[in-house]
Design a protein around this motif. Structure first.
Motif, PDB file in Angstrom:
ATOM      1  N   SER A 135       0.735  -1.313   0.029  1.00 12.44           N
ATOM      2  CA  SER A 135      -0.065  -0.215   0.007  1.00 12.44           C
ATOM      3  C   SER A 135       1.019   1.367  -0.066  1.00 12.44           C
ATOM      4  O   SER A 135       2.098   1.168   0.389  1.00 12.44           O
ATOM      5  CB  SER A 135      -0.783  -0.078   1.262  1.00 12.44           C
ATOM      6  OG  SER A 135      -0.106   0.111   2.334  1.00 12.44           O
ATOM      7  N   GLY A 136       0.163   2.306  -0.219  1.00 10.55           N
ATOM      8  CA  GLY A 136       1.006   3.547  -0.301  1.00 10.55           C
ATOM      9  C   GLY A 136       1.975   3.832   1.024  1.00 10.55           C
ATOM     10  O   GLY A 136       3.109   4.195   1.003  1.00 10.55           O
ATOM     11  N   GLY A 137       1.276   3.654   2.097  1.00 11.32           N
ATOM     12  CA  GLY A 137       1.824   3.810   3.477  1.00 11.32           C
ATOM     13  C   GLY A 137       2.992   2.860   3.401  1.00 11.32           C
ATOM     14  O   GLY A 137       4.040   3.396   4.085  1.00 11.32           O
ATOM     15  N   GLN A 138       2.969   1.697   3.308  1.00 14.74           N
ATOM     16  CA  GLN A 138       3.861   0.828   3.291  1.00 14.74           C
ATOM     17  C   GLN A 138       5.053   0.922   2.291  1.00 14.74           C
ATOM     18  O   GLN A 138       6.427   1.041   2.707  1.00 14.74           O
ATOM     19  CB  GLN A 138       3.379  -0.650   2.900  1.00 14.74           C
ATOM     20  CG  GLN A 138       2.472  -1.326   4.047  1.00 14.74           C
ATOM     21  CD  GLN A 138       1.737  -2.407   3.603  1.00 14.74           C
ATOM     22  OE1 GLN A 138       1.591  -2.869   2.337  1.00 14.74           O
ATOM     23  NE2 GLN A 138       1.295  -3.109   4.536  1.00 14.74           N
ATOM     24  N   GLN A 139       4.882   1.733   1.144  1.00 15.85           N
ATOM     25  CA  GLN A 139       5.574   1.813   0.106  1.00 15.85           C
ATOM     26  C   GLN A 139       6.596   3.153   0.838  1.00 15.85           C
ATOM     27  O   GLN A 139       7.824   3.152   0.693  1.00 15.85           O
ATOM     28  CB  GLN A 139       5.124   2.248  -1.073  1.00 15.85           C
ATOM     29  CG  GLN A 139       4.640   1.227  -1.858  1.00 15.85           C
ATOM     30  CD  GLN A 139       4.206   1.591  -3.340  1.00 15.85           C
ATOM     31  OE1 GLN A 139       4.747   2.647  -3.913  1.00 15.85           O
ATOM     32  NE2 GLN A 139       3.272   0.758  -3.783  1.00 15.85           N
ATOM     33  N   GLN A 140       5.849   3.961   1.233  1.00 19.62           N
ATOM     34  CA  GLN A 140       6.447   5.238   2.017  1.00 19.62           C
ATOM     35  C   GLN A 140       7.511   4.802   3.045  1.00 19.62           C
ATOM     36  O   GLN A 140       8.726   5.315   3.091  1.00 19.62           O
ATOM     37  CB  GLN A 140       5.481   6.102   2.454  1.00 19.62           C
ATOM     38  CG  GLN A 140       5.958   7.405   2.938  1.00 19.62           C
ATOM     39  CD  GLN A 140       6.209   7.647   4.337  1.00 19.62           C
ATOM     40  OE1 GLN A 140       5.932   6.720   5.177  1.00 19.62           O
ATOM     41  NE2 GLN A 140       7.049   8.555   4.663  1.00 19.62           N
ATOM     42  N   ARG A 141       7.190   3.761   3.805  1.00 15.99           N
ATOM     43  CA  ARG A 141       8.205   3.327   4.858  1.00 15.99           C
ATOM     44  C   ARG A 141       9.376   2.793   4.196  1.00 15.99           C
ATOM     45  O   ARG A 141      10.433   2.817   4.682  1.00 15.99           O
ATOM     46  CB  ARG A 141       7.348   2.625   5.865  1.00 15.99           C
ATOM     47  CG  ARG A 141       6.533   2.824   6.788  1.00 15.99           C
ATOM     48  CD  ARG A 141       5.553   2.251   7.473  1.00 15.99           C
ATOM     49  NE  ARG A 141       4.497   2.916   8.041  1.00 15.99           N
ATOM     50  CZ  ARG A 141       4.420   2.909   9.326  1.00 15.99           C
ATOM     51  NH1 ARG A 141       5.430   2.348   9.993  1.00 15.99           N
ATOM     52  NH2 ARG A 141       3.711   3.730   9.960  1.00 15.99           N
ATOM     53  N   VAL A 142       9.134   1.801   3.166  1.00 18.54           N
ATOM     54  CA  VAL A 142      10.308   1.021   2.442  1.00 18.54           C
ATOM     55  C   VAL A 142      11.097   2.086   2.044  1.00 18.54           C
ATOM     56  O   VAL A 142      12.447   2.149   2.035  1.00 18.54           O
ATOM     57  CB  VAL A 142       9.825   0.211   1.421  1.00 18.54           C
ATOM     58  CG1 VAL A 142      10.999  -0.316   0.784  1.00 18.54           C
ATOM     59  CG2 VAL A 142       8.862  -0.736   2.208  1.00 18.54           C
ATOM     60  N   ALA A 143      10.571   3.136   1.343  1.00 16.34           N
ATOM     61  CA  ALA A 143      11.451   4.211   0.800  1.00 16.34           C
ATOM     62  C   ALA A 143      12.205   4.901   1.858  1.00 16.34           C
ATOM     63  O   ALA A 143      13.337   5.463   1.602  1.00 16.34           O
ATOM     64  CB  ALA A 143      10.358   5.283   0.107  1.00 16.34           C
ATOM     65  N   LEU A 144      11.817   5.290   2.845  1.00 13.89           N
ATOM     66  CA  LEU A 144      12.258   5.932   4.204  1.00 13.89           C
ATOM     67  C   LEU A 144      13.568   4.766   4.536  1.00 13.89           C
ATOM     68  O   LEU A 144      14.608   5.388   4.893  1.00 13.89           O
ATOM     69  CB  LEU A 144      11.390   6.139   5.226  1.00 13.89           C
ATOM     70  CG  LEU A 144      11.838   7.058   6.270  1.00 13.89           C
ATOM     71  CD1 LEU A 144      11.960   8.398   5.862  1.00 13.89           C
ATOM     72  CD2 LEU A 144      10.677   7.153   7.434  1.00 13.89           C
ATOM     73  N   CYS A 145      13.196   3.729   4.620  1.00 11.58           N
ATOM     74  CA  CYS A 145      14.248   2.593   5.101  1.00 11.58           C
ATOM     75  C   CYS A 145      15.335   2.606   4.094  1.00 11.58           C
ATOM     76  O   CYS A 145      16.459   2.541   4.422  1.00 11.58           O
ATOM     77  CB  CYS A 145      13.478   1.109   5.138  1.00 11.58           C
ATOM     78  SG  CYS A 145      12.741   0.728   6.516  1.00 11.58           S
ATOM     79  N   ARG A 146      15.119   2.821   2.878  1.00 10.94           N
ATOM     80  CA  ARG A 146      16.139   2.723   1.640  1.00 10.94           C
ATOM     81  C   ARG A 146      17.132   3.839   1.835  1.00 10.94           C
ATOM     82  O   ARG A 146      18.177   3.831   1.764  1.00 10.94           O
ATOM     83  CB  ARG A 146      15.666   2.687   0.489  1.00 10.94           C
ATOM     84  CG  ARG A 146      16.696   2.271  -0.604  1.00 10.94           C
ATOM     85  CD  ARG A 146      16.227   2.315  -2.032  1.00 10.94           C
ATOM     86  NE  ARG A 146      15.254   3.366  -2.456  1.00 10.94           N
ATOM     87  CZ  ARG A 146      14.919   3.513  -3.578  1.00 10.94           C
ATOM     88  NH1 ARG A 146      14.435   2.312  -4.068  1.00 10.94           N
ATOM     89  NH2 ARG A 146      14.088   4.730  -3.969  1.00 10.94           N
ATOM     90  N   ALA A 147      16.406   4.766   2.372  1.00  9.11           N
ATOM     91  CA  ALA A 147      17.104   6.252   2.549  1.00  9.11           C
ATOM     92  C   ALA A 147      17.956   6.394   3.856  1.00  9.11           C
ATOM     93  O   ALA A 147      19.001   6.744   4.085  1.00  9.11           O
ATOM     94  CB  ALA A 147      16.183   7.528   2.561  1.00  9.11           C
ATOM     95  N   LEU A 148      17.628   5.578   4.905  1.00 11.79           N
ATOM     96  CA  LEU A 148      18.106   5.378   6.130  1.00 11.79           C
ATOM     97  C   LEU A 148      19.219   4.482   6.502  1.00 11.79           C
ATOM     98  O   LEU A 148      20.161   4.721   7.164  1.00 11.79           O
ATOM     99  CB  LEU A 148      16.990   5.576   7.544  1.00 11.79           C
ATOM    100  CG  LEU A 148      16.169   6.484   7.768  1.00 11.79           C
ATOM    101  CD1 LEU A 148      15.307   6.255   8.433  1.00 11.79           C
ATOM    102  CD2 LEU A 148      16.889   7.871   7.801  1.00 11.79           C
TER     103      LEU A 148
END
Ligand SMILES: Nc1ncnc2c1ncn2[C@@H]1O[C@H](COP(=O)(O)OP(=O)(O)O)[C@@H](O)[C@H]1O
Ligand SMILES: [Mg+2]
Lengths: 369, 310
Positions: A135-148
């Motif tokens: 979902s959008g929210g999950q994708q957002q978290r994954v993107a944040l993980c990849r950045a962090l």
């Protein structure tokens, strides 16, 4: 961690000036927001900081080191794209591991770090999925993980919440703020949503058509907008902005329109009297006004035109000829259409802007320099 | 079940309607695709020659093929030509052209792509003539002119490097198709993926390897399959440039069939044998298609759901 300094930063796309002469400083570990309407140059600024776009003019410093010519991969920047940009052909795990793989981090350590950051954002159970299944929210978290995951010195977030629904947005807002504070990472949040900017960041830079309008803590933007744009952009419901003329009637200062006369406090009379012009724009926030059935002090009589219940209070609309005027009334006050009420602005919280759109306070400050 | 079942007649009517809608297309396919194949296959069982008589000789042509001492040579030539051109030019070089021209400025990239497309607009005979001049064994040829200028001896390029010549001459022109398809596929990749990769620390090569190539997987496989088939059946540049020579050194299967049918060098117009050769080529092509279909899992590409589940 690192501090960031932008110096006369300009980016042109052909004839379009996306970012114009931007000066901005972000302290080590600070969380700031770039706020402005769509197309004002926020993303362009972010991409220049990340090293994707090359500035047309100006300089970017990280910790006082000029990085204009440093490749993106050597900038130690984590970037969350507005689209999230998760690689569609890689599992979530591989998406997050990608920056580490490129950095030739040993397999075991990659595994440890991916799980660590996944735990931090609570997406451990998603690691085996493909991005298309999130979902959008999950994708957002994954993107944040990849950045962090690569433990960057700087975190750049491009409208990270704009694809989420209202509820999730509020949760994620707090989540990101918590993460940022825990990691102490210098962060820039790009958003067109003032609530996001004001609630999440320590300082907000308001941009308009590529030009920085004002940069300061949320309170300052709200209490002392430097110009008409900031005044109109910050605040919800928005500030009442009314063209007025400054006059003295019987020696008493007042703001005059075709439809009403608002008596002014003496202090304002002195300030405006010193200026070499008589035409101003008056700004009054709907929440800086009291309503009363009796005349008190410097007040203005109006007839209620429309009421909008907002849950926490009522937005009361008045009309003076062509001019509409909104007041945020507390819930306890009962207001009906057609009521005649005295509008009593808090004189200390009036905003006055010159014909050039600059706050009168600013003009005073500039004169002092 | 009774034959008057209304459901059944209804369904039959539906089929009839569908059939009627498909009919014009079916007729075209029959006329232009299936009929030639069938006629060729049938002809392959005759010993037809310039007299155009349908004398059926059973599997005679196929036994002859098995005994034909040239066939192994032709087969090897065909494989080398097809997969050599494919691997070096039509896929790899096309891909390199696409990657390079999309990495530089848009205008310069466009210029180079247009340049590479020019041979496609050139009549084949002119294109072949240019190559004949470039490769001429005399000192007036382009390459030999250069060699002579450098004090070297001229080389008979076509006789010395028959495989190289047919691969290069076909590849130079053949690469442009892959280039076009790959270019549009690369341009269709959202910029954010490439930028994200750059921020994640990818060099240009890593970006290509980890992001671009996986994302243009389907066009890559499509071009591989499509160009295999088109190379298997193409021979016009070989005919024009080397005539399959010297001594069958650059003769591929389709050219061999052509020569058997139309060439004066046997003088007999062996339509029957040529048709049998062509039939075998159709079979090879069919097998290759099925193999690609299976290996590349094209079915997946067509059925892949793209719905986002949230
Ligand atoms: N790659 C580009 N080419 C041309 N114009 C661009 C490009 N990127 C942005 N712009 C223009 O620059 C301005 C600022 O864009 P952007 O930074 O994306 O705004 P924001 O993120 O604040 O919505 C817009 O007018 C936009 O059309
Ligand atoms: Mg943007």
């Amino acid at each position: 961690m690192a501090s960031i300094r932008l110096e006369r930063l300009t980016k042109k796309f052909g004839k379009v000036v996306a970012v114009n002469n931007l000066n901005l400083e972000v302290r080590d570990g600070e969380f700031i927001a770039l706020l402005g309407p769509s197309g004002c140059g926020k993303t362009t600024t972010l991409l220049m900081i990340a090293g994707i776009y090359r500035p047309t003019e100006g300089n970017i410093y990280f910790d006082d080191v000029l990085v204009n010519d440093v490749a993106p991969k050597d900038r130690y920047v984590g970037l969350v794209f507005q689209s999230y940009a998760l690689y569609p052909h890689m599992r979530v795990y591989d998406n997050i591991a990608f920056p580490l793989k490129l950095a030739k981090v040993p397999r075991k350590e990659i595994d440890r770090k991916v799980h660590e950051v996944a735990k931090l954002t609570k997406i451990e159970e998603l690691l085996d999925r493909m991005p298309g299944q999130l979902s959008g929210g999950q994708q957002q978290r994954v993107a944040l993980c990849r950045a962090l995951v690569k433990e960057p010195e700087i975190l750049l977030l491009d409208e990270p919440l704009s694809n989420l629904d209202a509820r999730l947005r509020i949760e994620t807002r707090a989540e990101i703020k918590r993460l940022q504070r825990e990691l102490g990472i210098t962060s820039i949040l790009v958003t067109h949503d003032q609530v996001e900017a004001l609630t999440m960041s320590e300082r907000v830079a308001v941009m308009h058509q590529g030009v920085l309008q004002q940069y300061g803590p949320p309170d300052e933007l709200y209490d002392r907008p430097r110009n008409l744009f900031v005044a109109s952009f910050i605040g919800d419901p928005p500030m009442n902005l009314i063209p007025v003329e400054f006059k003295k009637t019987d020696g008493k200062p007042a703001l005059v329109t075709d439809s009403f006369v608002l008596p002014l406090a003496e202090a304002w009379g002195e300030v405006l009297g010193q200026m070499d012009q008589g035409e101003f724009t008056l700004g009054i926030r709907p929440e800086d006004v009291r309503l009363s059935t009796e005349k008190e002090g410097n007040a203005l009589l109006g007839e209620v035109f429309l009421t909008e219940p907002l849950g926490g209070g009522t937005l009361v609309h008045f009309r003076f000829g062509e001019i509409s005027f909104r007041v945020l009334a507390p819930r306890e006050i009962k207001v009906d259409v057609g009521d005649k009420l005295w509008i009593i602005p808090d004189q200390e919280k009036l905003h006055l802007f010159t014909k050039d759109g600059l706050s009168v306070r600013e003009v005073g400050r500039q004169d002092a320099h | 079940m009774s034959s008057g079942d209304p459901k059944r007649t209804g369904r039959a009517k539906g089929y009839l309607q569908a059939f009627l809608f498909l009919l014009p297309g079916l007729i075209l396919i029959l006329l232009f695709f299936l009929a030639p194949v069938i006629i060729t296959a049938v002809m392959g069982f005759t010993n037809m020659d310039y007299r155009f008589q349908w004398n059926f000789i059973g599997l005679g042509n196929f036994f002859r093929m098995a005994d034909d001492f040239l066939i192994p040579k032709i087969l090897i030539n065909t494989l080398v030509y097809t997969f050599g051109t494919l691997a070096i030019f039509n896929v790899t070089f096309g891909l390199i052209l696409a990657l390079l021209t999309t990495s530089i400025s848009e205008r310069v990239g466009l210029f180079f792509r247009a340049l590479w497309l020019l041979p496609r607009f050139t009549p084949p005979v002119v294109y072949a003539a240019i190559w004949l001049w470039i490769l001429s064994p005399t000192r007036n040829g382009l390459l030999n002119g250069l060699r002579v200028a450098m004090g070297l001896r001229p080389i008979a390029w076509i006789s010395q490097f028959p495989w190289g010549v047919i691969i290069i001459t076909n590849g130079i022109i053949g690469a442009s198709m892959g280039m076009l398809i790959f270019t549009s596929a690369i341009k269709a990749i959202p910029r954010d993926y490439l930028w994200a990769a750059r921020v994640d620390g990818a060099s240009w090569f890593q970006e290509v390897r980890h992001i671009v190539l996986p994302l243009i997987r389907w066009p890559l496989m499509f071009i591989t399959a499509y160009q295999t088939l088109s190379l298997l059946t193409s021979y016009e540049y070989i005919l024009l440039i080397t005539q399959g020579g010297p001594f069958h050194a650059s003769e591929v299967w389709s050219l061999y069939a052509y020569n058997k049918a139309f060439s004066a060098y046997a003088g007999t117009y062996e339509f029957g044998y040529a048709a049998a050769l062509a039939t075998v080529l159709v079979l090879i092509g069919t097998v290759a298609s099925i193999a690609y279909w299976k290996i590349f899992r094209f079915r997946e590409m067509m059925a892949q759901p793209r719905i986002e589940v949230s």
